[in-house]
Design a protein around this motif. Structure first.
Motif, PDB file in Angstrom:
ATOM      1  N   ALA A 294       0.856  -1.180   0.000  1.00 50.30           N
ATOM      2  CA  ALA A 294       0.000   0.000   0.000  1.00 50.30           C
ATOM      3  C   ALA A 294       0.897   1.237   0.000  1.00 50.30           C
ATOM      4  CB  ALA A 294      -0.911  -0.003   1.216  1.00 50.30           C
ATOM      5  N   VAL A 295       0.397   2.305  -0.558  1.00 51.15           N
ATOM      6  CA  VAL A 295       1.181   3.538  -0.666  1.00 51.15           C
ATOM      7  C   VAL A 295       0.442   4.647   0.068  1.00 51.15           C
ATOM      8  CG1 VAL A 295       2.266   5.190  -2.230  1.00 51.15           C
ATOM      9  CG2 VAL A 295       2.016   2.794  -2.930  1.00 51.15           C
ATOM     10  N   LEU A 296       1.127   5.248   1.036  1.00 54.37           N
ATOM     11  CA  LEU A 296       0.588   6.398   1.760  1.00 54.37           C
ATOM     12  C   LEU A 296       1.323   7.647   1.296  1.00 54.37           C
ATOM     13  CD1 LEU A 296       0.374   4.989   5.414  1.00 54.37           C
ATOM     14  CD2 LEU A 296      -1.435   5.069   3.686  1.00 54.37           C
ATOM     15  N   SER A 297       0.577   8.619   0.770  1.00 52.46           N
ATOM     16  CA  SER A 297       1.171   9.897   0.368  1.00 52.46           C
ATOM     17  C   SER A 297       1.061  10.872   1.538  1.00 52.46           C
ATOM     18  CB  SER A 297       0.431  10.469  -0.845  1.00 52.46           C
ATOM     19  OG  SER A 297       0.620   9.637  -1.966  1.00 52.46           O
ATOM     20  N   LEU A 322       8.270   0.052   7.413  1.00 56.65           N
ATOM     21  CA  LEU A 322       8.094   0.499   6.030  1.00 56.65           C
ATOM     22  C   LEU A 322       8.786  -0.472   5.097  1.00 56.65           C
ATOM     23  CD1 LEU A 322       8.836   4.327   6.301  1.00 56.65           C
ATOM     24  CD2 LEU A 322       6.604   3.197   6.280  1.00 56.65           C
ATOM     25  N   GLU A 323       8.160  -0.666   3.907  1.00 62.32           N
ATOM     26  CA  GLU A 323       8.824  -1.435   2.860  1.00 62.32           C
ATOM     27  C   GLU A 323       9.819  -0.554   2.107  1.00 62.32           C
ATOM     28  OE1 GLU A 323       8.380  -4.649   2.345  1.00 62.32           O
ATOM     29  OE2 GLU A 323       6.815  -4.858   3.865  1.00 62.32           O
ATOM     30  N   ASP A 324       9.448   0.723   1.927  1.00 61.49           N
ATOM     31  CA  ASP A 324      10.320   1.639   1.192  1.00 61.49           C
ATOM     32  C   ASP A 324       9.785   3.054   1.366  1.00 61.49           C
ATOM     33  OD1 ASP A 324      12.388   2.535  -0.347  1.00 61.49           O
ATOM     34  OD2 ASP A 324      11.849   1.407  -2.151  1.00 61.49           O
ATOM     35  N   VAL A 325      10.607   4.015   1.015  1.00 59.49           N
ATOM     36  CA  VAL A 325      10.223   5.429   1.016  1.00 59.49           C
ATOM     37  C   VAL A 325      10.604   6.010  -0.332  1.00 59.49           C
ATOM     38  CG1 VAL A 325      10.597   7.693   2.052  1.00 59.49           C
ATOM     39  CG2 VAL A 325      10.575   5.656   3.503  1.00 59.49           C
ATOM     40  N   VAL A 326       9.665   6.708  -0.973  1.00 60.20           N
ATOM     41  CA  VAL A 326       9.945   7.373  -2.242  1.00 60.20           C
ATOM     42  C   VAL A 326       9.877   8.877  -2.006  1.00 60.20           C
ATOM     43  CG1 VAL A 326       9.268   7.670  -4.648  1.00 60.20           C
ATOM     44  CG2 VAL A 326       8.940   5.451  -3.513  1.00 60.20           C
ATOM     45  N   LEU A 327      11.008   9.539  -2.211  1.00 61.67           N
ATOM     46  CA  LEU A 327      11.086  10.975  -1.957  1.00 61.67           C
ATOM     47  C   LEU A 327      10.457  11.757  -3.115  1.00 61.67           C
ATOM     48  CD1 LEU A 327      14.689  11.160  -0.493  1.00 61.67           C
ATOM     49  CD2 LEU A 327      12.515  10.877   0.709  1.00 61.67           C
ATOM     50  N   PRO A 328      10.107  13.015  -2.881  1.00 59.04           N
ATOM     51  CA  PRO A 328       9.385  13.794  -3.899  1.00 59.04           C
ATOM     52  C   PRO A 328      10.069  13.860  -5.240  1.00 59.04           C
ATOM     53  CG  PRO A 328       9.347  14.937  -1.803  1.00 59.04           C
ATOM     54  CD  PRO A 328      10.253  13.750  -1.625  1.00 59.04           C
ATOM     55  N   ASP A 329      11.400  13.914  -5.252  1.00 54.61           N
ATOM     56  CA  ASP A 329      12.098  14.061  -6.525  1.00 54.61           C
ATOM     57  C   ASP A 329      12.791  12.769  -6.928  1.00 54.61           C
ATOM     58  OD1 ASP A 329      15.088  15.742  -5.233  1.00 54.61           O
ATOM     59  OD2 ASP A 329      13.862  14.092  -4.463  1.00 54.61           O
ATOM     60  N   GLY A 339       5.073  18.527  -2.798  1.00 57.67           N
ATOM     61  CA  GLY A 339       5.769  18.258  -1.555  1.00 57.67           C
ATOM     62  C   GLY A 339       5.175  17.083  -0.815  1.00 57.67           C
ATOM     63  N   THR A 340       5.293  15.890  -1.358  1.00 59.11           N
ATOM     64  CA  THR A 340       4.768  14.694  -0.713  1.00 59.11           C
ATOM     65  C   THR A 340       5.812  13.592  -0.725  1.00 59.11           C
ATOM     66  OG1 THR A 340       3.773  13.981  -2.788  1.00 59.11           O
ATOM     67  CG2 THR A 340       2.347  15.161  -1.244  1.00 59.11           C
ATOM     68  N   VAL A 341       5.724  12.747   0.297  1.00 60.79           N
ATOM     69  CA  VAL A 341       6.582  11.568   0.404  1.00 60.79           C
ATOM     70  C   VAL A 341       5.687  10.349   0.334  1.00 60.79           C
ATOM     71  CG1 VAL A 341       8.092  10.270   1.953  1.00 60.79           C
ATOM     72  CG2 VAL A 341       8.353  12.752   1.750  1.00 60.79           C
ATOM     73  N   ALA A 342       6.095   9.350  -0.429  1.00 58.55           N
ATOM     74  CA  ALA A 342       5.324   8.109  -0.539  1.00 58.55           C
ATOM     75  C   ALA A 342       5.922   7.069   0.402  1.00 58.55           C
ATOM     76  CB  ALA A 342       5.336   7.599  -1.969  1.00 58.55           C
ATOM     77  N   LEU A 343       5.105   6.576   1.308  1.00 55.27           N
ATOM     78  CA  LEU A 343       5.506   5.513   2.226  1.00 55.27           C
ATOM     79  C   LEU A 343       4.909   4.202   1.723  1.00 55.27           C
ATOM     80  CD1 LEU A 343       4.841   7.264   5.669  1.00 55.27           C
ATOM     81  CD2 LEU A 343       6.937   7.286   4.291  1.00 55.27           C
ATOM     82  N   LEU A 344       5.749   3.225   1.443  1.00 52.82           N
ATOM     83  CA  LEU A 344       5.290   1.914   0.987  1.00 52.82           C
ATOM     84  C   LEU A 344       5.252   0.972   2.179  1.00 52.82           C
ATOM     85  CD1 LEU A 344       6.187   3.366  -1.623  1.00 52.82           C
ATOM     86  CD2 LEU A 344       6.901   1.146  -2.501  1.00 52.82           C
ATOM     87  N   VAL A 345       4.074   0.425   2.447  1.00 45.89           N
ATOM     88  CA  VAL A 345       3.892  -0.432   3.622  1.00 45.89           C
ATOM     89  C   VAL A 345       3.073  -1.660   3.225  1.00 45.89           C
ATOM     90  CG1 VAL A 345       3.981   1.499   5.236  1.00 45.89           C
ATOM     91  CG2 VAL A 345       1.782   0.762   4.324  1.00 45.89           C
ATOM     92  N   ALA A 346       3.115  -2.681   4.064  1.00 44.20           N
ATOM     93  CA  ALA A 346       2.253  -3.839   3.862  1.00 44.20           C
ATOM     94  C   ALA A 346       0.801  -3.391   3.945  1.00 44.20           C
ATOM     95  CB  ALA A 346       2.537  -4.900   4.916  1.00 44.20           C
ATOM     96  N   PRO A 347      -0.079  -3.963   3.125  1.00 45.53           N
ATOM     97  CA  PRO A 347      -1.472  -3.501   3.094  1.00 45.53           C
ATOM     98  C   PRO A 347      -2.157  -3.484   4.453  1.00 45.53           C
ATOM     99  CG  PRO A 347      -1.053  -4.943   1.234  1.00 45.53           C
ATOM    100  CD  PRO A 347       0.182  -4.994   2.084  1.00 45.53           C
ATOM    101  N   SER A 369      -3.074   0.139  -3.900  1.00 52.83           N
ATOM    102  CA  SER A 369      -1.952  -0.780  -3.669  1.00 52.83           C
ATOM    103  C   SER A 369      -1.239  -1.048  -4.976  1.00 52.83           C
ATOM    104  CB  SER A 369      -2.446  -2.086  -3.071  1.00 52.83           C
ATOM    105  OG  SER A 369      -3.005  -1.866  -1.793  1.00 52.83           O
ATOM    106  N   ALA A 370       0.063  -1.322  -4.857  1.00 59.39           N
ATOM    107  CA  ALA A 370       0.871  -1.584  -6.050  1.00 59.39           C
ATOM    108  C   ALA A 370       1.864  -2.652  -5.737  1.00 59.39           C
ATOM    109  CB  ALA A 370       1.591  -0.313  -6.496  1.00 59.39           C
ATOM    110  N   HIS A 371       2.332  -3.315  -6.790  1.00 63.31           N
ATOM    111  CA  HIS A 371       3.440  -4.239  -6.650  1.00 63.31           C
ATOM    112  C   HIS A 371       4.691  -3.411  -6.425  1.00 63.31           C
ATOM    113  CE1 HIS A 371       6.327  -7.345  -7.616  1.00 63.31           C
ATOM    114  NE2 HIS A 371       5.355  -8.227  -7.563  1.00 63.31           N
TER     115      HIS A 371
END
Length: 376
Positions: A294-297, A322-329, A339-347, A369-371
Motif C-alpha cells: 500500500a502507498v501512503l502519500s 516500512l517497505e520503502d520510502v519514495v522521496l518527492p524528486d 511536496g509529498t513523500v510516498a511511504l510503501l507499507v504492507a497492506p 496498492s501496487a506491486h
C-alpha cells in the motif's frame, strides 16, 4: 458435497474438518488417539465416529508411512465414495496403495501446502489453506467423480488447486519444502553447541532460518524417508556448495594474501546465487516475486529534510515497518507530485499507520496498492 470423513485429527486434518464444517458439510472425525479426537470435536471440527452411510469423500490425514494402509482399511469398510489424502509424498503412497489392492479409481492423491509452527488439533484453523496451493495428483485410473470431489474439497477450503504427476510433485516439494526443513533442523541443532551469550545474541536472522525446525521430528523423519530419493541428491548438491564456501572461508582466514581475491570472488558468487534464488520465491504461495504494497502519500513542508526526519521518527514511534520510502524528486519511481513523500507499507499496516500519522498532524492520503517493483 454434503458429507465428509476426516481420518486423523492433527493440524491438517482438523483444519480441513473446520473448513468443511464451516461451509455446512457434515463432517465425521476418526482418530486412534481419543484425546486428539475429543479436542478436535470440542473445537467444532465435526462429529466423532464413523458416519452411518458412506460419506461423499474421506480425507486420509495420517503420516505418509501409514497413508496407504489407512486407505486400504477404510475402503474395505466403505467409509466413503471417494478418497483423497494429504501426505506430502505422493509416488510412494500411490505405489503402496496399488500393492495393497486399493481402488485407485476412487482416489486422488492430495497435498495442501500450508502449515504452522505448532501442531495438533489445538493449532488448527479453518482458514489455514486460504489462497495456498493444494496439489492434486490424479493418475490415469482416477475416476471423474473422484477428481471432481477432490476439486470441490479444495474449493471449500478456499485453496488453489494445482495438478501434477506424483513424481513431479515429489521432486518439487523436495526442493521447496523438504530440503529447507532439513537444513533448518541442522542449523538449529548447532545452537546446542553455542555458548549462552552466543545464543542470547541470536536475532531475527537465526529465528527465520530455524523457524521450520520447530515440532514433530518423528513426522518429518517419516516424510524425509518417504521422499529420500528426491531429497538425497539435493542435499548432496547443497553439501558441495557448503564445502566450497568452507574452503573459501579457510583461504580468507589464512595469512597468504594471494588466493584471497579468488576466495572472496567464489564466496560472493555463492551469495549472489542465493540472492537471485530468493527473488523467485519472495512472495508466498507461488505468487509474484514480491508482495503487493500500500502507498501512503504524506504532505511535507518546504524544509523537506527536517520534515522527513520528523516523519520517519513518527513512523518509528508507531512501531510499524516500512517497505520503502519514495522521496518527492525520486528519479526511479513515480513519486506523488509536489511536496509529498510516498511511504510503501504492507497492506494490513497502511490504515493503522495512516491513523497514527494523522493523529500527529500529518496530511495522509492512501493510494491504490501496487506491486513494489511497479513502485520503484
Amino acid at each position: 458435497m454434503h458429507s465428509a470423513a476426516v481420518v486423523g485429527t492433527g493440524l491438517i486434518g482438523t483444519s480441513i474438518a473446520l473448513a468443511l464444517t464451516e461451509r455446512g458439510v457434515t463432517t465425521h472425525l476418526i482418530d486412534r488417539d481419543p484425546d486428539r479426537l475429543r479436542i478436535a470435536a470440542a473445537r467444532g471440527a465435526g462429529i466423532p465416529g464413523l458416519p452411518s452411510a458412506p460419506a461423499d469423500i474421506a480425507v486420509i490425514a495420517v503420516p505418509p508411512s501409514h497413508t496407504a494402509r489407512a486407505l486400504a482399511d477404510h475402503q474395505k469398510a466403505e467409509l466413503a465414495r471417494t478418497y483423497t489424502d494429504v501426505a506430502s509424498v505422493k509416488e510412494l503412497v500411490h505405489a503402496q496403495s496399488l500393492a495393497l489392492g486399493c481402488d485407485t479409481s476412487s482416489l486422488v492423491g492430495g497435498h495442501p501446502l500450508a502449515g504452522r509452527e505448532r501442531s495438533g488439533p489445538l493449532a488448527a484453523r479453518a482458514d489455514l489453506f486460504e489462497d495456498h496451493p493444494w496439489v492434486l495428483t490424479p493418475t490415469p485410473e482416477t475416476g471423474e467423480l473422484a477428481l471432481n470431489r477432490a476439486l470441490e474439497l479444495v474449493s471449500l477450503c478456499n485453496a488453489v488447486p494445482v495438478l501434477l504427476e506424483p513424481s513431479e510433485h515429489d521432486r518439487a516439494v523436495a526442493l521447496a519444502s523438504h530440503l529447507p526443513r532439513l537444513v533448518a533442523s541442522l542449523t538449529a541443532g548447532r545452537l546446542l553447541e553455542g555458548t549462552d551469550h552466543a545464543v542470547r545474541l541470536a536475532g531475527r536472522g537465526m529465528r527465520d532460518v530455524s523457524r521450520a525446525a520447530a515440532g514433530e521430528p518423528d513426522l518429518w523423519a517419516d516424510i524425509l524417508a518417504a521422499n529420500a530419493a528426491a531429497v538425497g541428491p539435493l542435499l548432496a548438491e547443497l553439501g558441495a556448495d557448503l564445502q566450497t564456501a568452507a574452503a573459501a572461508l579457510a583461504r580468507l582466514a589464512g595469512d597468504d594474501p594471494r588466493p584471497q581475491g579468488e576466495a572472496l570472488t567464489e564466496l560472493t558468487r555463492l551469495l549472489r546465487r542465493g540472492d537471485e534464488g530468493r527473488s523467485r520465491v519472495a512472495a508466498p504461495h507461488g505468487g509474484p516475486s514480491a508482495q503487493p504494497t500500500a502507498v501512503l502519500s504524506v504532505a511535507v513542508g518546504a524544509d523537506r529534510d527536517r520534515e522527513l526526519a520528523r516523519l520517519l521518527g513518527d513512523v518509528d514511534a508507531a512501531r510499524l515497518e516500512l517497505e520503502d520510502v519514495v522521496l518527492p524528486d525520486g528519479a526511479d519511481a513515480p513519486a506523488p507530485p509536489g511536496g509529498t513523500v510516498a511511504l510503501l507499507v504492507a497492506p494490513d499496516a497502511a490504515d493503522p499507520l495512516a491513523e497514527v500519522l494523522r493523529s500527529r498532524g500529518w496530511s495522509v492520503r492512501r493510494r491504490p496498492s501496487a506491486h513494489p517493483t511497479e513502485s520503484r
